[in-house]
Design an enzyme around this catalytic site. Structure first.
Site, mmCIF file in Angstrom:
data_model
loop_
_atom_site.group_PDB
_atom_site.id
_atom_site.type_symbol
_atom_site.label_atom_id
_atom_site.label_comp_id
_atom_site.label_asym_id
_atom_site.label_seq_id
_atom_site.Cartn_x
_atom_site.Cartn_y
_atom_site.Cartn_z
ATOM 1 N NE ARG A 46 -3.008 0.334 3.256
ATOM 2 C CZ ARG A 46 -2.367 0.637 4.383
ATOM 3 N NH1 ARG A 46 -1.745 1.808 4.493
ATOM 4 N NH2 ARG A 46 -2.357 -0.206 5.390
ATOM 5 C CE1 TYR A 98 -16.947 11.039 -15.400
ATOM 6 C CE2 TYR A 98 -15.625 11.079 -13.411
ATOM 7 C CZ TYR A 98 -16.505 10.432 -14.249
ATOM 8 O OH TYR A 98 -16.946 9.181 -13.941
ATOM 9 C CG ASP A 169 -8.657 16.145 -14.931
ATOM 10 O OD1 ASP A 169 -7.997 15.573 -15.817
ATOM 11 O OD2 ASP A 169 -9.605 15.614 -14.323
ATOM 12 C CE LYS A 194 -11.963 8.075 -18.651
ATOM 13 N NZ LYS A 194 -11.794 8.310 -17.262
HETATM 14 O O1 P1T Z 1 -12.652 7.158 -14.030
HETATM 15 P P1 P1T Z 1 -11.465 7.640 -13.238
HETATM 16 O O2 P1T Z 1 -10.181 6.998 -13.624
HETATM 17 O O3 P1T Z 1 -11.698 7.631 -11.759
HETATM 18 O O4 P1T Z 1 -11.233 9.182 -13.646
HETATM 19 C C1 P1T Z 1 -12.140 10.195 -13.326
HETATM 20 C C2 P1T Z 1 -11.976 11.313 -14.305
HETATM 21 C C3 P1T Z 1 -11.214 12.410 -13.968
HETATM 22 N N1 P1T Z 1 -11.023 13.441 -14.829
HETATM 23 C C4 P1T Z 1 -11.565 13.423 -16.064
HETATM 24 C C5 P1T Z 1 -11.347 14.585 -16.988
HETATM 25 C C6 P1T Z 1 -12.343 12.341 -16.473
HETATM 26 O O5 P1T Z 1 -12.864 12.361 -17.716
HETATM 27 C C7 P1T Z 1 -12.568 11.255 -15.579
HETATM 28 C C8 P1T Z 1 -13.413 10.085 -15.938
HETATM 29 N N2 P1T Z 1 -14.235 10.319 -17.038
HETATM 30 C C9 P1T Z 1 -15.072 9.390 -17.600
HETATM 31 C C10 P1T Z 1 -15.283 8.159 -17.126
HETATM 32 C C11 P1T Z 1 -15.775 9.891 -18.804
HETATM 33 O O6 P1T Z 1 -16.316 9.087 -19.588
HETATM 34 O O7 P1T Z 1 -15.793 11.113 -18.992
#
Ligand code: P1T
Length: 408
Positions: A46, A98, A169, A194
């Site tokens: 962890r 998001y 972000d 992503k």
């Molecule tokens: O899904 P996760 O890895 O927890 O990430 C969250 C997140 C954070 N910032 C941005 C700009 C994002 O687009 C996302 C997650 N977005 C999607 C799942 C989506 O389809 O837009």
């Protein structure tokens, strides 16, 4: 070293115990100590794991940051960054983020006494007006999800300095197209799920910074809150990140072709893509980003039922949450990724029922365009879209479709 070289070599030294060229998946929760406290830098996974540490070195190198902490998801990274704040603090957040980020601020952090104000950050005066003495952080997403608005990072950083942290972000652009730390940001966050991972097979997140104290604090928060990345996911994300430069170039080339095609259709009312000269912040995008990315949002003419029907009819664009994988995806933000935002708030941001977001993959652009064309043509009649100049269609039968609850 150039970006493409860093992507492949940073953190990727041969394994010290076996010489394995590729960093192994260290599937271990713990590490045997020779004597109490006598170990090789790892005591519990962890806290740290060699596969994850290698990924952190790789991702830090991509953002040209001194430090990177990897997390179990983008939201895990966001939660840890929020852990830098205390009750009574206030955050100014870009109003087009998001949906999960909105949910974190409004449904969780608010209960812990951390207030947030959502502001259109393309309006510097509005940001200035939203900053109060308790403001400790500016939270920027640029380009925004899903409206692809561009926020001037350097301008926001100068508004925030010196007392407030600027968090950017950088999920949509990736470090290949945008370098927020060089523009004055204190922390960059990514949903590594992503583009960085790039193959829609792993969930992960990362935070990068050049500030040693922030990095130490984020490591403390990672091990204390516990949203750490598993060695399996670290391996997949690291493998994906090695081809980030090649993929981003292809994503952009295809997105440009798709955006151009859509903007020439008379049954499309709006195409949002920072690489189109029609984008309201085209000049800022060109100055701040070295490329326009792979996401295109589009508003179809006709009722919502047409957008829903269109999303069902594309064959290469899978109807799915998420973005940034090699395969193309289509998403209805209002009902899917941004469903946690109340409808009136959504509409204020431009996330109307007819809006669709395309994550343009790296398939052949010709095939992608053919897929969009067939879905547009099919729904043009199926949804009974009346275009200017079309004779009224007496046989118009509006389609109906049920949509599930937002899942992510
Ligand atoms: O899904 P996760 O890895 O927890 O990430 C969250 C997140 C954070 N910032 C941005 C700009 C994002 O687009 C996302 C997650 N977005 C999607 C799942 C989506 O389809 O837009």
């Amino acid at each position: 070293m150039d970006f493409a070289t860093r992507a492949i070599h940073a953190g990727q030294d041969a394994d010290p115990t076996t010489g394995a060229t590729i960093v192994p998946i260290y599937a271990t929760s713990t590490y045997t100590q020779a004597a109490v406290g006598e170990h090789k830098g790892f005591d519990y996974s962890r806290v740290a794991n060699p596969t994850r540490s290698a990924l952190e070195t790789q991702l830090a190198a991509l953002e040209e940051a001194e430090h990177c902490v990897a997390f179990a998801s983008g939201l895990g990274a966001e939660t840890a960054i929020a852990g830098l704040l205390s009750a009574g603090d206030h955050v100014v957040v870009s109003d087009d983020t998001y949906g999960g980020t909105y949910r974190l601020f409004t449904r969780v952090l608010e209960r812990f006494g951390i207030a947030s104000t959502f502001v259109d950050m393309t309006d510097a005066e509005a940001v200035r007006a939203a900053i109060v003495p308790a403001t400790k952080m500016l939270w920027i997403e640029t380009p925004t999800n899903p409206m692809l608005r561009i926020i001037d990072i350097a301008a926001m950083a100068s508004l925030a300095a010196p007392d407030r942290l600027v968090v950017v972000d950088n999920t949509f652009c990736t470090p290949y197209f945008q370098s927020p730390l060089a523009l004055g940001a204190d922390i960059v966050i990514h949903s590594a799920t992503k583009y960085i991972g790039g193959h829609s097979d792993a969930i992960g997140g990362a935070a990068m910074t050049n500030d040693g104290a922030i990095a130490e604090n984020l490591r403390f928060l990672a091990k204390t809150l516990g949203a750490v990345l598993s060695p399996f996911e670290a391996f997949l994300i690291s493998r994906g990140a090695k081809t980030l430069a090649v993929r981003m170039r292809e994503h952009e080339r295809n997105a440009h072709a798709v955006a151009t095609f859509l903007s020439e259709r008379d049954d499309v009312s709006e195409v949002l893509y920072p690489g189109l000269p029609s984008h309201p912040q085209y000049e800022l995008a060109r100055a701040q980003m070295s490329g326009s990315g792979g996401i295109v949002s589009v508003r179809l003419r006709g009722p919502e039922s047409r957008a829903l029907e269109f999303a069902k009819r594309t064959r290469l664009f899978s109807l799915a949450e998420s973005l940034g994988g090699v395969e193309s995806l289509i998403n209805h933000p209002g009902r899917m990724t941004h469903g946690s935002i109340p409808k009136d708030e959504r509409e204020r941001r431009g996330i109307t029922d007819g809006l669709l977001r395309l994550s343009v993959g790296i398939e052949s652009a010709r095939d992608l365009i053919a897929d969009l064309r067939q879905a547009l043509d099919a729904t043009r009649t199926a949804a009974g879209v009346l275009l200017a100049g079309d004779p009224p269609n007496p046989s118009r039968i509006p389609t109906t479709q049920s949509a599930g609850a937002p899942t992510a």
